[in-house]
Scaffold this active site. Structure first.
Site, PDB file in Angstrom:
ATOM      1  N   HIS B 333     -10.637 113.188 -38.000  1.00  0.00           N
ATOM      2  CA  HIS B 333     -11.397 114.341 -38.211  1.00  0.00           C
ATOM      3  C   HIS B 333     -12.101 114.556 -36.655  1.00  0.00           C
ATOM      4  CE1 HIS B 333     -12.141 113.683 -42.550  1.00  0.00           C
ATOM      5  NE2 HIS B 333     -11.620 114.924 -42.572  1.00  0.00           N
ATOM      6  N   ALA B 501     -13.541 110.724 -36.036  1.00  0.00           N
ATOM      7  CA  ALA B 501     -13.750 109.465 -37.259  1.00  0.00           C
ATOM      8  C   ALA B 501     -12.530 109.547 -38.126  1.00  0.00           C
ATOM      9  CB  ALA B 501     -15.023 109.872 -37.895  1.00  0.00           C
ATOM     10  N   HIS B 502     -12.585 108.868 -39.178  1.00  0.00           N
ATOM     11  CA  HIS B 502     -11.673 108.591 -40.174  1.00  0.00           C
ATOM     12  C   HIS B 502     -10.173 108.868 -39.731  1.00  0.00           C
ATOM     13  CE1 HIS B 502     -15.480 110.897 -41.994  1.00  0.00           C
ATOM     14  NE2 HIS B 502     -15.633 109.432 -41.959  1.00  0.00           N
ATOM     15  N   HIS B 503      -9.840 107.948 -39.123  1.00  0.00           N
ATOM     16  CA  HIS B 503      -8.457 108.050 -38.702  1.00  0.00           C
ATOM     17  C   HIS B 503      -7.604 107.642 -39.817  1.00  0.00           C
ATOM     18  CE1 HIS B 503      -9.772 106.833 -34.249  1.00  0.00           C
ATOM     19  NE2 HIS B 503     -10.412 107.708 -34.744  1.00  0.00           N
ATOM     20  N   GLU B 504      -6.253 108.505 -40.098  1.00  0.00           N
ATOM     21  CA  GLU B 504      -5.530 108.340 -41.045  1.00  0.00           C
ATOM     22  C   GLU B 504      -4.169 108.524 -40.705  1.00  0.00           C
ATOM     23  OE1 GLU B 504      -7.285 111.307 -43.788  1.00  0.00           O
ATOM     24  OE2 GLU B 504      -9.431 110.542 -43.512  1.00  0.00           O
TER      25      GLU B 504
END
Lengths: 228, 573
Positions: B333, B501-504
């Site tokens: 994100h 943020a929120h690495h996936e």
């Protein structure tokens, strides 16, 4: 306090007041007229009210301490009712941090300060602390925009950015870390510290939050949390 | 060097590991959890200290000792990222997170199909690897429910079994029952945001958060102190794994937690089976655990890194990588931000739970018509402080002054003194698409304190689809800020390509072993007794924070392991 401490303290008070105090010693007489706000702040707060210095010396030598004090004071200048870096003792914060948590940045600072001095001497024929506030601001702006010459490590931008960050930390970190003296940074912006509870009424308040006390790690501030 | 035997070894005891430890332990399986950080307690989180926890990232990995490097493209050298926003202790990221707890939308699980059905295949950028999940929302609903009720999430339903409810999120997928706890109290920023959003016809609601608004399961409720994101909760009201699943796991008598234990290798034998893991202990010792079942549950980087580092002659490209997809399709994100500041009132944004306080979902997922907009997918839009944490250091770092005001000097001081307590930041948390060339691999130049190659992220969010979406959202957020009656409205600078943020991604799940690393249960296609569970398996990311979905997947995997795998080990799909 030892004699060394006393003289060091006297030096650092002068240094922290920066060009204004230097002007008082007859070094750069134009400085006062060029920065009225700065002079007022210096006149109002130098001496016993802000005894910066006795605890300095964890890392910086005298000359570097003077440069950092002057530089950070330009980043967050002091004015009447508007505490700045000198009032918060940002110099003390950075000095202690570099001897402890940020020890790995010692070389960054040493080299950054040396490059800063070389740049000032090359451009103005004077060290940073001897420049008047407008010249100091020109120097800082040239670091910020990367135009200052002669910087390699750290780059001019990195040095500016780190000093800005550390100035903000010294302004606003808990006083336990050596800056934000007497919570002046929190008072400046109206931050009440680590309050344990906010009530439903607090959450709906459209006015400044002024309930006492401010809450720090080891101390509770006297006086209202709102702006002084 | 010690060797011990167990039924299950879990690497990383955070959002996923804590749930599996408790659930498998309850089923009688002997579980050892390896956690590289310490196990802290609620008492450790008092008092709050912005310098220590936010600025110096005390509950997060040390980026110099445990570096993760980033480069925008393969043409340049990568450098360590100086902020790592995941956990480094038992409980993982749930100890310091902002607690946003979303169920993804139905169409989030089938973003590719939804896009093609509605806008045609050409609407998907040619280089994007956007894919459907092998799981539908309906499959996951019972596990979302279980996570909300077992952990403790506060919110208001907006769609109860298809019935839309004003005041909740009317765009949410249907839920079987109400949240276990009522929504958290609104603060001033929420009031202003809700009023402004309603004027524009949007549907504001209190963001669902894993913070208990009332006493729950013998835990005390939130005091609205405001120290959430980056901080541990000093009363235990944050429903972290530390205060929810770890005590449950302890109570089973089947769980052993090893702290200060850094896993560096997944061991396999010539038959292609995982035999356990090797780890460095806190004293530097080199140890091995033999296990029937190996579950990898660290943050995403270490999944890809461990699988690559554990390559053998039999698995020359890394474990579980017969598809060649390991390390690909990485997503993150980014936050596009607009500031709304007031001359005539205080907002006191530092009060109350700090992250993404109030939300509109009108521009998320496919909740709005993308026809002719030049991009697909959207963002959750919320109000909060400049950097999800509202103390003065974080604000000085993240609250860009408006154009024309410098970042230092008397004018900056006056700006900051005036507006610190008089602003809110509107954030768009964008659903950036997956692209195969956004990757994690091993950095050839940078090593961590153990001498292992650092994970290297190659990523740049600034794709045409993403840029067009950000511009659209910026305009919407400016509209909201004006509708909120703000005196001053301005945009924050956008990040220079770096992941937010929120690495996936990196160990993508799918239905086809040829194009994915794991199946819907996180079981690797190549090694049936090796699981990878967490956001590294997400095929797409949605505009929502991932944690509740990660936790629901953990419950679903635990359920499949206990009910099926335990008695008959082998492929679950």
């Amino acid at each position: 306090m030892t004699k060394h401490d006393a003289s060091r303290r006297a030096f650092l008070v002068r240094a922290a007041v920066g060009a204004g105090a230097a002007a008082g010693a007859g070094l750069v007489p134009d400085a006062i007229a060029q920065n009225h706000e700065h002079m007022e702040g210096g006149a109002a707060t130098s001496g016993a009210q802000h005894p910066s210095g006795s605890e300095h010396g964890a890392f910086f030598n005298h000359a570097d301490a003077a440069t950092i004090a002057a530089f950070t004071e330009r980043l967050m200048p002091s004015a009447p009712d508007k505490p700045g870096a000198r009032d918060a003792d940002v110099l003390n914060y950075i000095d202690l941090a570099l001897a402890g948590a940020y020890a790995e940045l010692q070389d960054f600072y040493r080299r950054g300060l040396a490059q800063l001095e070389a740049y000032c001497r090359g451009t103005y024929k004077e060290p940073f602390v001897r420049l008047n506030p407008e010249q100091q601001d020109e120097v800082i702006a040239s670091l910020e925009n990367g135009k200052a010459t002669g910087f390699s490590y750290p780059t001019a931008r990195e040095f500016f950015s780190t000093l800005r960050t550390h100035t903000m930390e010294g302004m606003f970190a808990d006083p336990l870390y050596g800056g934000n003296r007497d919570f002046v940074g929190w008072r400046l912006v109206g931050f009440p510290g680590a309050q344990a509870v906010f009530t439903p009424t607090d959450l709906q308040n459209t006015q400044a939050f002024t309930r006492e006390p401010m809450v720090g790690l080891q101390t509770i501030a006297k006086g209202p949390a709102g702006r002084g | 060097m010690a060797t011990e035997k167990t039924d299950v070894v879990i690497v990383g005891v955070g959002a996923v590991g804590g749930i599996l430890a408790a659930e498998l332990g309850k089923a009688g399986m002997k579980v050892v959890g390896l956690e590289r950080g310490p196990r802290l307690t609620t008492a450790d989180f008092n008092p709050h200290d912005e310098l220590r926890y936010f600025q110096r990232q005390d509950l997060r990995p040390n980026w110099k000792r445990q570096p993760v490097t980033w480069r925008p493209n393969t043409g340049v050298r990568a450098h360590p990222m100086n902020v790592l926003n995941y956990g480094n202790q038992a409980g993982g990221g749930t100890v310091h997170y902002g607690t946003l707890s979303w169920r993804m939308h139905e169409d989030d699980f089938r973003a590719r199909s939804q896009t093609i059905e509605k806008y045609g295949a050409s609407a998907i950028p040619q280089d994007s690897s956007l894919a459907d999940w092998p799981v539908a929302y309906a499959d996951l609903e019972p596990f979302y429910d279980q996570a909300e009720y077992e952990l403790g999430v506060s919110g208001k339903a907006g769609n109860l079994q298809g019935k839309k409810i004003d005041g909740g999120n009317v765009f949410e997928a249907p839920r079987k029952r109400e949240y276990p706890l009522p929504a958290l109290l609104m603060d001033q920023s929420g009031v202003l945001f809700a009023e402004g959003a309603r004027k524009l016809g949007y549907h504001p609601f209190s963001s669902p958060r894993a913070i208990i608004s009332q006493p729950y399961h013998d835990r005390a409720s939130c005091t609205y102190c405001g120290f959430c994101q980056s901080f541990g909760c000093h009363v235990g009201a944050k429903s972290s794994i530390l205060v929810t699943k770890l005590p449950e796991a302890d109570a089973t008598g089947n769980f052993k937690l090893l702290t200060g234990a850094t896993c560096y290798h997944v061991n396999t034998d010539n038959s292609g089976r995982a035999t356990g893991v090797s780890y460095y202990g806190p004293d530097g010792s080199d140890n091995t655990i033999e296990a029937e079942l190996v579950i990898l549950a660290p943050f995403i980087y270490d999944n890809t890194r461990l699988l690559l580092l554990s390559k053998t002659d039999k698995f020359p490209n890394g474990l579980a990588n017969s598809s060649g997809q390991l390390g690909k399709h990485v997503m993150a994100h980014i936050m596009a931000k607009v500031f709304a500041a007031y001359d005539d009132r205080y907002v006191n944004i530092y009060m109350g739970p700090s992250a993404q306080k109030h939300t509109i979902d009108d521009f998320n997922a496919d909740n709005f018509d993308h026809g002719g907009l030049g991009f697909i997918r959207g963002a959750q839009i919320s109000i909060g402080p400049a950097d999800l944490e509202a103390g003065p250091i974080g604000t000085a770092m993240s609250m860009d002054p408006p154009p024309g005001t410098p970042k230092w000097g008397a004018a900056y001081r006056d700006f900051f003194a005036k507006y610190f307590a008089r602003y809110g930041a509107i954030n768009a948390q964008t659903e950036n698409l997956a692209y195969a060339d956004q990757t994690i691999d091993l950095d050839p130049d940078v090593r961590d304190q153990w001498g292992m190659p650092a994970p290297r992220v190659t990523y740049d969010w600034r794709r045409p689809n993403e840029r067009a979406r950000v511009e659209f959202l910026m305009q919407k957020m400016e509209g909201i800020a004006h509708a909120m009656g703000a005196t001053k409205v301005w945009r924050a600078a956008l990040s220079p390509g770096a992941p937010g943020a929120h690495h996936e991604g990196g160990t993508r799940m799918g239905n086809d072993p040829k194009t994915s690393v794991v199946n819907r249960y996180g079981q690797t296609w190549d090694i049936p007794n090796l699981f990878v569970i967490g956001s590294s398996t997400f095929p797409s990311m949605s505009g929502f924070n991932p944690t509740l979905t990660i936790q629901a997947l953990a419950y679903m995997s635990a359920d499949a392991i206990v009910k099926r795998y335990k008695n008959r080990p082998g492929p679950l799909v």
